[in-house]
Design a protein around this motif. Structure first.
Motif, PDB file in Angstrom:
ATOM      1  N   UNK A 126      13.559 -37.586 -36.840  1.00  0.00           N
ATOM      2  CA  UNK A 126      12.855 -37.064 -35.677  1.00  0.00           C
ATOM      3  C   UNK A 126      11.715 -36.125 -36.060  1.00  0.00           C
ATOM      4  N   UNK A 127      10.750 -36.024 -35.161  1.00  0.00           N
ATOM      5  CA  UNK A 127       9.719 -34.999 -35.224  1.00  0.00           C
ATOM      6  C   UNK A 127       9.700 -34.286 -33.887  1.00  0.00           C
ATOM      7  N   UNK A 128       9.461 -32.982 -33.921  1.00  0.00           N
ATOM      8  CA  UNK A 128       9.449 -32.193 -32.693  1.00  0.00           C
ATOM      9  C   UNK A 128       8.214 -31.294 -32.675  1.00  0.00           C
ATOM     10  N   UNK A 129       7.574 -31.210 -31.513  1.00  0.00           N
ATOM     11  CA  UNK A 129       6.501 -30.250 -31.257  1.00  0.00           C
ATOM     12  C   UNK A 129       7.018 -29.256 -30.227  1.00  0.00           C
ATOM     13  N   UNK A 130       7.072 -28.001 -30.609  1.00  0.00           N
ATOM     14  CA  UNK A 130       7.587 -26.958 -29.728  1.00  0.00           C
ATOM     15  C   UNK A 130       6.499 -25.897 -29.533  1.00  0.00           C
ATOM     16  N   UNK A 131       6.177 -25.618 -28.279  1.00  0.00           N
ATOM     17  CA  UNK A 131       5.174 -24.607 -27.949  1.00  0.00           C
ATOM     18  C   UNK A 131       5.864 -23.475 -27.211  1.00  0.00           C
ATOM     19  N   UNK A 132       5.820 -22.272 -27.799  1.00  0.00           N
ATOM     20  CA  UNK A 132       6.500 -21.109 -27.227  1.00  0.00           C
ATOM     21  C   UNK A 132       5.484 -20.029 -26.855  1.00  0.00           C
ATOM     22  N   UNK A 133       5.604 -19.524 -25.621  1.00  0.00           N
ATOM     23  CA  UNK A 133       4.891 -18.322 -25.193  1.00  0.00           C
ATOM     24  C   UNK A 133       5.969 -17.388 -24.668  1.00  0.00           C
ATOM     25  N   UNK A 134       6.513 -16.567 -25.549  1.00  0.00           N
ATOM     26  CA  UNK A 134       7.704 -15.795 -25.240  1.00  0.00           C
ATOM     27  C   UNK A 134       7.475 -14.807 -24.111  1.00  0.00           C
ATOM     28  N   UNK A 135       6.286 -14.180 -24.073  1.00  0.00           N
ATOM     29  CA  UNK A 135       6.063 -13.161 -23.045  1.00  0.00           C
ATOM     30  C   UNK A 135       5.907 -13.763 -21.652  1.00  0.00           C
ATOM     31  N   UNK A 136       5.705 -15.078 -21.583  1.00  0.00           N
ATOM     32  CA  UNK A 136       5.658 -15.769 -20.295  1.00  0.00           C
ATOM     33  C   UNK A 136       6.919 -16.586 -20.050  1.00  0.00           C
ATOM     34  N   UNK A 137       7.870 -16.488 -20.977  1.00  0.00           N
ATOM     35  CA  UNK A 137       9.109 -17.277 -20.897  1.00  0.00           C
ATOM     36  C   UNK A 137       8.791 -18.763 -20.741  1.00  0.00           C
ATOM     37  N   UNK A 138       7.811 -19.230 -21.534  1.00  0.00           N
ATOM     38  CA  UNK A 138       7.330 -20.615 -21.447  1.00  0.00           C
ATOM     39  C   UNK A 138       7.669 -21.351 -22.725  1.00  0.00           C
ATOM     40  N   UNK A 139       8.314 -22.498 -22.574  1.00  0.00           N
ATOM     41  CA  UNK A 139       8.675 -23.328 -23.727  1.00  0.00           C
ATOM     42  C   UNK A 139       8.431 -24.794 -23.366  1.00  0.00           C
TER      43      UNK A 139
END
Length: 399
Positions: free
Chosen positions: A352-365
């Protein structure tokens, strides 16, 4: 004399294990696929001393592994035909018996094709046959002298890999020791002992030859270190000793990266250790996404993390390559994947390959996962139907 006009009907039965998975499907009239199944069915019929031959009904599952040699792994269904074993006729000239009087069965087989040969050899086959009136009868066949693909790395390959990496470290001029990163493909053949052919990736560790004679648990992969690929041929004798060995390796030196524009680029992707604490959240989101989007009966669990990068944007982007393995926890009995779910050593594996985008201060994943079986191409299921016609009759356009 009756001839058979062969009709293959294709339906999409194998579904994607994750959204976005790019599958490569084979046409049901793939010549080599048909020859592989024909070889397997002939091998089964040849093993019977009495009764009638079996005729192919349909091919339900299959994959193709391509390397120096080609291997087909197939599952197919059969029905009892009206030609006896002693008739000497090929199964394609036989019609099915009446349903109430016919035995049925399902076979799983691995068929190899050497790159130098045109013939197919059946390496393993297991058939479960149900007579018209009677219990299920199971027969197994294994060609001990044939070349077998190794799908998952078994423990008996460890001595070969240990010998291989030690041989490489002893016969190169590099300042540091290398370790095996990942096995890409492997084959073995039973002789008086075992013949192995293994291709694997290697990576530089932080252990210098000046301070370390051999690899130890302290030796870890060095970020941005040298990497390479090796292909080895090894013969292990009956006493489990490496009696013959040859190796060919290509190493990509770190000097090839000296003028890379990404070295001092803060906004560019950078390699990070696969055990980096920041990866825990990204890995958790990745396996949750995989299990939510596939239709497998059992949960999958991350088995090995092969590579990871991080990138600073308006948040953090992670790119991860990993292998997931099927667990013993079913989705019916367990609400979610937990630490107590153990991997099934005989279960399916996914690369598998995974792309994960995190914006912790916006609680966005945001997470995207793509998976496929390692080194395999999926096949469409094919349905075989025998349509007898009289000798001399012209075939119809549908035939």
């Amino acid at each position: 004399m009756k001839l058979i006009a062969i009709l293959f009907l294709c339906t999409t039965l194998l579904t994607s294990l994750a959204q976005g998975d790019q599958q490569q499907e084979f046409d049901c009239n793939d010549e080599d696929l048909l020859k592989a199944v024909d070889a397997a069915l002939r091998k089964y019929n040849d093993g019977s001393k009495s009764g009638n031959q079996f005729v192919l009904y349909r091919i339900t599952e299959g994959n193709k592994t391509v390397d120096h040699d080609v291997f087909y792994s197939v599952k197919y269904e059969v029905k009892e035909g009206n030609c006896s074993i002693q008739s000497g006729k090929p199964w394609k000239e036989c019609d099915y018996k009446e349903s109430e009087q016919a035995a049925t069965g399902e076979c799983t087989a691995t068929i190899g094709k050497r790159h130098r040969d045109r013939d197919f050899s059946v390496t393993t086959q297991t058939c479960h046959v149900t007579p018209a009136k009677g219990p299920v009868v199971t027969s197994e066949y294994e060609c001990h002298g044939c070349v077998h693909p190794i799908i998952t790395v078994p423990h008996d390959l460890d001595p070969v890999l240990r010998h291989a990496i030690q041989h490489f470290n002893n016969h190169n001029n590099h300042s540091h020791l290398f370790a095996v990163k990942e096995v890409k493909r492997a084959q073995r053949q039973m002789v008086s002992g075992w013949n192995y052919e293994v291709t694997y990736l290697i990576e530089q560790t932080n252990c210098s030859k000046e301070n370390f004679k051999v690899l130890t648990p302290e030796c870890k992969a060095l970020p941005n270190g040298d990497t390479g690929e090796c292909t080895d041929l090894a013969y292990m004798d009956p006493r489990l000793r490496i009696a013959s060995f040859s190796q060919k390796c290509e190493v990509l030196s770190e000097k090839d990266f000296l003028f890379s524009p990404n070295l001092n680029c803060r906004g560019c992707p950078k390699e990070i250790p696969v055990d980096h604490p920041d990866l825990k959240g990204a890995l958790s989101h990745s396996i949750t996404k995989l299990n939510a989007e596939n239709n497998a009966t059992f949960y999958f669990k991350i088995d090995i993390v092969h590579r990871a990068t991080s990138q600073l944007v308006a948040g953090t982007k992670y790119f991860i390559e990993f292998t997931a393995r099927e667990t013993t926890c079913s989705k019916e009995s367990t609400k979610e994947l937990t630490e107590s779910c153990e991997t099934n050593k005989l279960g399916k594996t996914l690369r598998c390959t995974a792309d994960v985008y995190e914006v912790l201060w916006e609680n966005k994943i945001e997470t995207t996962v793509k998976c496929q079986s390692p080194g395999k191409k999926q096949l469409k299921p094919c349905v075989f139907k025998g349509q007898p016609r009289d000798a001399g009759a012209e075939p119809t356009s549908e035939s």
